[in-house]
Design a protein around this motif. Structure first.
Motif, short mmCIF file in Angstrom:
data_model
loop_
_atom_site.label_atom_id
_atom_site.label_comp_id
_atom_site.label_asym_id
_atom_site.label_seq_id
_atom_site.Cartn_x
_atom_site.Cartn_y
_atom_site.Cartn_z
N THR A 84 4.88 -12.57 3.43
CA THR A 84 5.61 -13.09 2.48
C THR A 84 4.51 -12.52 1.36
N ASP A 85 5.10 -12.30 -0.11
CA ASP A 85 4.57 -12.28 -1.16
C ASP A 85 4.20 -13.31 -1.96
N THR A 127 -3.68 -14.06 5.16
CA THR A 127 -2.59 -13.93 4.21
C THR A 127 -3.16 -13.37 3.06
N THR A 138 -1.06 -13.84 -0.12
CA THR A 138 0.05 -14.05 -0.77
C THR A 138 -0.11 -14.96 -2.03
#
Ligand code: CP
Length: 318
Positions: free
Chosen positions: A226-227, A269, A271
Motif C-alpha cells: 500500500t501507499d 514496508t 508507506t
C-alpha cells in the motif's frame, strides 16, 4: 459561481450543502481537491474572495483542527468565521430548526459539528444558506477532503493510489470509503470493531460495486502492498474521558492493540503514515511512528485549512 469552479456540492431545493459525499461524483470530489491545491499554492489570489461574508461555526463537540481550519480559512479569504459553542448559546434549549432559520438570515454559511447526523440533516432542511458537516456520528467529509489532498500531493494522482485504514469503523471510515472509491483510490479497511451508530449499508453497497473497497483483518498483509496506512482513535471524542464509557474503552484497547500502527508492523514496508488527529500515542499508533520519516500526519492536518477554503469558496457564492 467563482471563475474556474464548477458547481460541485449537493443541491437540495436550490440550496447547496456538504453533508457527505453521496451526491458528489468522483470528478466533483477531485475538483474540490484540485481547488484546495490551487489555494495552497497561491493563497494571496484568494485573499479577498470572501470579503464581507460570514460563516458561523457551530460546535456541539470538541475540536481543534476543524474549528481552526474553518476560522482561519474565512479570515485569510477576507471573511469572518463566527464560533458558536452549543453549550453557551440557545442551541442548548431551543428548537434546532428555529435557531437555524434565524441564523441563516444573518450569515452566509453554517459549518456544524454535531453529535447526530439526523440533526445535521434537520439543520440543512431548515437553512436557507449552505450547511457544511464538520463531523457527525456518520461522516466527516471535510477531514477526508484534506486526506485526499495529501494523497494527491504525495502520489501525484488519486487514481491508482492505495490506502489501508486500520482502526474502528467510524464516521471517518465511511467518508474515506466513499471518497476513495469514487476517485479511484483503492482502499482496504481493517476494522475489528464497527461503531454501529456509523453504519451506512447503502454507502458500503455502493463501495462494494466499485470494486475498489476491500475489508480484511490481515493487517500485516495489507500494509505490505500500500501507499498509505491511515489510523484513527479507537474511542470517539465524546466518550474519551466519559467514565460511563470506561469499560467499553478498556475492551476496545485490548481488542485493538494487535492492530496498533507501530515499527514492527511497518518493517519492510514503504508507506506514508496518516492520522486525522488528535493522536493517542501508545494506543492506535506509537510515538516513534508519528515522528518518523514516513509520517505525513502534520502535513495532512495542515491540509485541513486548504480543504476548508475549497469548500467555502465553492459554497459561498460571491
Ligand atoms: N480531525 C479532526 O476533525 O480534528 P478535530 O477534532 O481537532 O477538529
Amino acid at each position: 459561481m467563482l471563475d474556474g469552479y464548477a458547481v460541485l456540492i449537493i443541491e437540495e431545493s436550490g440550496r447547496m450543502h456538504l453533508l457527505n459525499f453521496k451526491e458528489l461524483s468522483g470528478q466533483d470530489i477531485t475538483q474540490l481537491v484540485d481547488t484546495a491545491l490551487a489555494v495552497k499554492s497561491c493563497p494571496q489570489k484568494y485573499a479577498k474572495s470572501l470579503e464581507g461574508k460570514t460563516a458561523t461555526l457551530v460546535f456541539q463537540k470538541t475540536s481543534t483542527r476543524t474549528r481552526v481550519s474553518f476560522e482561519v480559512a474565512m479570515a485569510q479569504m477576507g471573511g469572518h468565521g463566527l464560533f458558536l459553542d452549543w453549550r453557551t448559546t440557545n442551541f442548548m434549549m431551543a428548537d434546532l430548526s428555529d435557531e437555524i432559520r434565524y441564523l441563516s438570515r444573518n450569515v452566509d454559511c453554517i459549518m456544524a459539528r454535531l453529535l447526530f447526523n439526523a440533526d445535521l440533516n434537520k439543520m440543512a432542511a431548515a437553512s436557507s444558506v449552505p450547511v457544511i458537516n464538520g463531523c457527525d456520528d456518520k461522516y466527516h467529509p471535510s477531514q477526508v477532503l484534506a486526506d485526499l489532498v495529501t494523497i494527491k500531493e504525495k502520489k501525484g494522482a488519486l487514481l491508482g493510489s492505495r490506502l489501508v485504514y486500520v482502526g474502528v469503523h467510524n464516521n471517518v471510515t465511511n467518508s474515506l470509503i466513499e471518497a476513495c472509491t469514487k476517485t479511484g483510490v483503492k482502499i482496504v479497511t481493517v476494522c475489528p470493531i464497527f461503531n454501529e451508530v456509523s453504519r451506512d449499508e447503502e454507502l458500503l453497497d455502493e463501495a462494494r460495486k466499485s470494486g475498489l473497497w476491500e475489508s480484511s483483518l490481515d493487517l500485516k498483509g495489507a500494509v505490505l502492498d500500500t501507499d498509505f496506512v491511515y489510523t484513527d482513535t479507537w474511542v470517539d471524542m465524546e466518550f474519551f474521558t466519559d467514565p460511563s464509557f470506561c469499560k467499553e474503552k478498556e475492551k476496545r484497547v485490548k481488542l485493538m492493540l494487535p492492530y496498533q500502527v507501530n515499527a514492527d508492523l511497518l518493517k519492510g514496508t514503504n508507506t506514508h503514515i496518516m492520522h486525522d488527529m488528535p493522536i493517542h500515542r501508545g494506543y492506535e499508533i506509537t510515538g516513534d511512528v508519528v515522528e518518523g520519516a514516513s509520517s505525513v500526519i502534520y502535513e495532512q492536518a495542515e491540509n485541513r485549512l486548504y480543504s476548508a477554503k475549497a469548500i467555502l469558496l465553492e459554497l459561498i457564492k460571491t
